[in-house]
Structures are given as C-alpha cells and as structure tokens.
Enzyme design. Structure first.
Site, short mmCIF file in Angstrom:
data_model
loop_
_atom_site.label_atom_id
_atom_site.label_comp_id
_atom_site.label_asym_id
_atom_site.label_seq_id
_atom_site.Cartn_x
_atom_site.Cartn_y
_atom_site.Cartn_z
CE LYS A 135 4.53 -60.28 -46.20
NZ LYS A 135 5.40 -60.18 -47.40
CB SER A 174 8.44 -61.80 -49.89
OG SER A 174 9.58 -61.38 -49.20
CB SER A 186 9.18 -61.04 -45.97
OG SER A 186 8.24 -60.63 -46.95
N1 GLN Z 1 14.29 -61.58 -49.17
C1 GLN Z 1 14.27 -60.39 -49.96
C2 GLN Z 1 14.66 -59.21 -49.12
O1 GLN Z 1 14.95 -59.41 -48.00
C3 GLN Z 1 12.91 -60.20 -50.58
C4 GLN Z 1 11.90 -59.75 -49.62
C5 GLN Z 1 10.57 -59.52 -50.25
O2 GLN Z 1 10.31 -59.98 -51.35
N2 GLN Z 1 9.75 -58.74 -49.57
O3 GLN Z 1 14.69 -58.11 -49.58
#
Ligand code: GLN
Length: 496
Positions: A83, A187, A163
């Site tokens: 990632k 995410s 994400s």
């Molecule tokens: N979707 C969540 C956010 O937008 C979690 C994102 C994540 O875990 N990095 O904060």
C-alpha cells in the site's frame, strides 16, 4: 507442478507458492514474472500506482539463489504488493496525495523491512484513498480503483472499498500473493469484505507504525490482505514484532499464527452483539450473520448474545478523534521540508497555497473538522467528550471478554460493494456509515479479521468480522478458518 502456466501461478495461495518454491517446482523469477504479466494485463483496475518490475526481478533472483542453497526466510521469493502508505526506501511513496507526489523516502517502514528480511519480493505500490481517508478508494489522486468484481449481468464499475482499495483489488484479481494495508477505522476489513478476501487488523501495538504515513496515530495499524486465512496468518507473523522506533509497538513475542489455522474452536464462546442489528440493514446481511454463527456452532463453539451498549456513539466519536489526530499529523505538509511547494509572497501565503493545492476535498474537510474540535472553545464539547465515549466503548468489550467471551461475530459491512460515484457525490456521512461495524474495533484497539461469508443476490462478496481479545489474533485465525471452510474461497470472473 509440471511446467506451470502463468495463470495457474497467480491463482496459487501464498502457502502453496511457498511450498512450490521450497520444492523447486517453480522459481521466484517465474512466479514474479507471472505476476508482473498479470499486473500489466489488469491496468484497467488501477490497483497499482507504481510498478517496480526491475526491483521485483532483482529480489526474485536473489531469492532463487538462496532457495537453491536450501536457505531463505519464511516468505522467500513470494511477490507482494505494498500500500502506498508505507515508506519504501528509494521508491516513490505518496499516500496517493498530490502533496507528496514527488516524495522518495530515504528510509524503509519497519513493517515492509520485516517482509524483505523474510525474503518477500516487492511488485510495486498499491492505490489507496488520499492519506487513507475514505471507504471506496475514490479520493486517491491517481483516480479510483475498479473492483475485479461486477454485479451479475452488469458491466457497471464497482468500488473495491477503501481506503486500501488497491490492496484488495490486487489480491482478489491475482496481481500479487498478498498485500499490506493500514486500518484506522476499517480500511483493511471493509475492502477485504468487498473483494471477497481475508484481511486482519491486528491489536493496536502489534505492528510498528514507524515509516507508515500517519493518519490518526492512536487508531492506525498495519495488517495483511490475502486470499486465505492461512496466508494472512503467515504474512502477519512477518509484519508484526517489536520496534524501538515506535513507542506504541509492544515488546511481546510474535506467535506462529499459522499453527492456529485449523485449530479446534470447540467450547469457545462467541458473542453476537445485539446493537449491531442496525436499521435498514439488508436481509442478506442478517442471513449471512446467522449462517456464520451456525457454522461456528457446528464446529463446537457456543453462541451467546452480548451487549455493546455504546456502539451507537462509535461512528460520531471516531469522526471526531480521527480528524483531530489527522489535522495534527498533516500539519507537517507545509511545503518546507518535503513534498509539493507552491511559492507565495511570504511564508504564510506559501503555506496556504501549498496546502490548498496539495490536499484534496476529503482531506481538507477532515483537517477543518479536526482543527475545529481541537480549538479552545470546542475542545471540551467535542474532543474530550469523544475520548470519554471511546473509553466506554472499550469498556463494553472488556465486560464482554471478562464474562468469558472469546470473540465477537458481526457482519464486516452493512452492505456489499456499491458502484463508483454512488456514494461519493453527496453527503459524506453516507460514506462514513460504511465503517459502522469496524470503527469500534479501532477505538478499542482490538484485533479484527474480515473473512468471506458468501455472495449476495447480485453476485457480490459479503464478509463476516470476528473481533478478538487484545493480542489474541490466534483465536481469530482459528475461528476464521472454520468460516472459510464452510463459505469457500471467492474468485471474481475475469473480465479485464
Ligand atoms: N473509512 C474510514 C475513514 O475514512 C477509515 C479509513 C481507514 O481505516 N484508513 O476514516
């Protein structure tokens, strides 16, 4: 395996590839080339934001030399995707943000250095939402990732979740044997569920955050994506471990997680939290949840109803704590030390222009919310209150575990994957609701695993989540492997 074809090489599990490499049925160069070909054929998915074929082949050659001598680490010769939140030495690392578009780290994140120490091969950097803020991978400055999954009978583009959308799409489509992810509010687990694969967010402190681009430091954790529970156990063992460079990373031995895969779950008490039955949840999710509980029961576990009364406050509290920490962490992108700089007449104007040009709309929204809830007049009303709620959420789980519950079973997401553009144009809260079942786990610092449970009526994957006691990832691997045996592996039909 005799004269393996590249298609069969990219559909092996990581454990199968490992065993084939050790037997010298295949070489790491063959395995790596097969994946590089698959990546080249799947560029329409936009899963990789940077391919590193030269590096991959050099690493694969070095692995083959070791394997030929009967040497090599636990991941020797296995090609992985990383990632773009993980700093990789000499390899562009952007967090998929414009403000970091020219950033080439001079250091390696601890988690990725553990993977290379154990012999893994790097195929490239994977797409994600900008600074890991999002649930659909649509906020990336490199554009959205397209899921390898489609609704039956439709060619509409579906989100892979976020994400870590690039990681989920790449693992599901056979563009790597496994991948890294980060999980601040879901995410890893939400995209794993959307892509029909396995993703685990370990206990806070299990993996080092050093060299991972910071989003919300008290919530961020790294973890693996893989196509099987065994593969995710193998990867986590390498990724985890003490790091004096991250003071929140615990000094505690890393178990051999693979041994826990397939271990009996007889007599384990599994909690079903009644508060996770949210209004408007599709019947299919309900049915999946019930099926998951039945599978665990049939394997000898005891199913009990539990209560996590503060669940309803988790999402609002998360969307105060996470932006607050983000606004502080992202203050470092000021155009002075690294990243993009837009000149101005004085330093203040340079900061303003740089930050206005460098951050996308979702990141700007988070910085503004974070700054607001931390400001002198609102700190007590919002930030302090959210921290108090966080303590109550953690206590709910502790009460459950104190009552003898070994793990908690929930759906991973309130729906299957949605279409690109379906939730990204209007009210941001619609997107935030995706994390309703996952954020509690980050707020409490607990381990959580998403494992495929089956397909919905549209032919899209649905995932189940298991939440464990702190540092008891082993129990999650044992329970998840029961579900995996019953639900089977999910593979998208190739259209690209
Ligand atoms: N979707 C969540 C956010 O937008 C979690 C994102 C994540 O875990 N990095 O904060």
């Amino acid at each position: 395996m005799n004269s393996p074809t590249s298609g069969s090489l990219t559909s092996l599990s990581l454990a199968e590839a490992r065993d084939a490499l050790r037997k010298r049925d295949v070489t790491s160069v063959e395995l790596t080339e097969a994946h590089l070909d698959a990546i080249a054929e799947a560029r329409v998915l936009n899963a990789y934001v940077l391919e590193t074929p030269d590096k991959a082949l050099a690493m694969a050659k070095a692995s083959d030399a070791k394997l030929a001598k009967g040497e090599g680490g636990p991941l020797e010769g296995l090609p992985l995707g990383i990632k773009d939140m993980f700093a990789t030495e000499g390899v562009r690392t952007t967090a998929c943000a414009k403000i970091l578009e020219n950033f080439v780290p001079v250091y390696e994140s601890t988690v990725t250095s553990h993977l290379w120490r154990d012999g893994a091969v790097m195929l490239g950097k994977l797409n994600n939402d900008e600074f890991a803020m999002g649930s659909s991978n649509e906020t990336s400055r490199f554009g959205p990732v397209i899921s390898p999954w489609r609704r039956s009978g439709s060619t509409a583009a579906i989100v892979p979740g976020g994400s870590s959308g690039g990681s989920a799409a790449a693992v599901s489509a056979g563009l790597c044997l496994g991948a890294t992810g980060t999980d601040t509010g879901g995410s890893i687990r939400q995209p794993a569920a959307f892509a029909g694969i396995v993703g685990i967010k370990p206990t806070y402190g299990r993996c080092s955050r050093w060299g991972v681009v910071a989003f919300a430091s008290s919530l961020d954790q790294a973890g693996p994506f893989a196509r099987t529970v065994r593969d995710s156990a193998i990867l986590l063992r390498s990724m985890a471990g003490h790091d004096p460079k991250d003071t929140t990373c615990v000094d505690r031995p890393v178990p051999d997680y693979e041994v826990a895969v397939g271990r009996s779950v007889k007599g384990m008490k599994i909690g079903i939290p009644k508060e996770y039955r949210v209004a408007g949840m599709p019947d299919e999710i309900e049915a999946l949840w019930r099926r998951g509980a039945e599978w665990l029961k049939a394997a000898g576990a005891e199913i009990v109803e539990v209560s996590l009364p503060h669940t309803k406050y988790a999402l609002p509290a998360y969307y105060i704590v996470a932006p607050a920490e983000a606004s502080s962490n992202l203050a470092r992108y000021d155009g002075v030390r690294f990243g993009v700089r837009v000149p101005g007449n004085d330093i203040t104007e340079m900061y303003e222009k740089t930050r206005a040009a460098g951050f996308g709309p979702e990141v700007r929204r988070r910085i503004m919310i974070g700054t607001y809830v931390l400001s002198a007049g609102y700190y007590d009303a919002y930030y302090l209150r959210a921290q108090q709620v966080r303590t109550l959420i953690k206590k709910d789980f502790e009460d459950c575990f104190d009552a003898g519950v070994h793990a908690i079973l929930t759906p991973a997401t309130p729906s299957s994957a949605f279409g690109i553009g379906e939730k990204s144009s209007g009210d941001p809260v619609e997107m935030y609701l995706n994390d309703i079942f996952t954020v509690t786990v980050n707020m409490a610092g607990l381990p959580g695993i998403a494992v495929p449970g089956g397909l919905d009526a549209q032919g899209l994957p649905l995932g189940l989540q298991l939440i464990g006691r702190p540092f008891d990832e082993e129990t999650l691997f044992s329970l998840a492997s029961v579900i995996e045996q019953d639900a089977g592996r999910l593979t998208p039909a190739r259209w690209w």
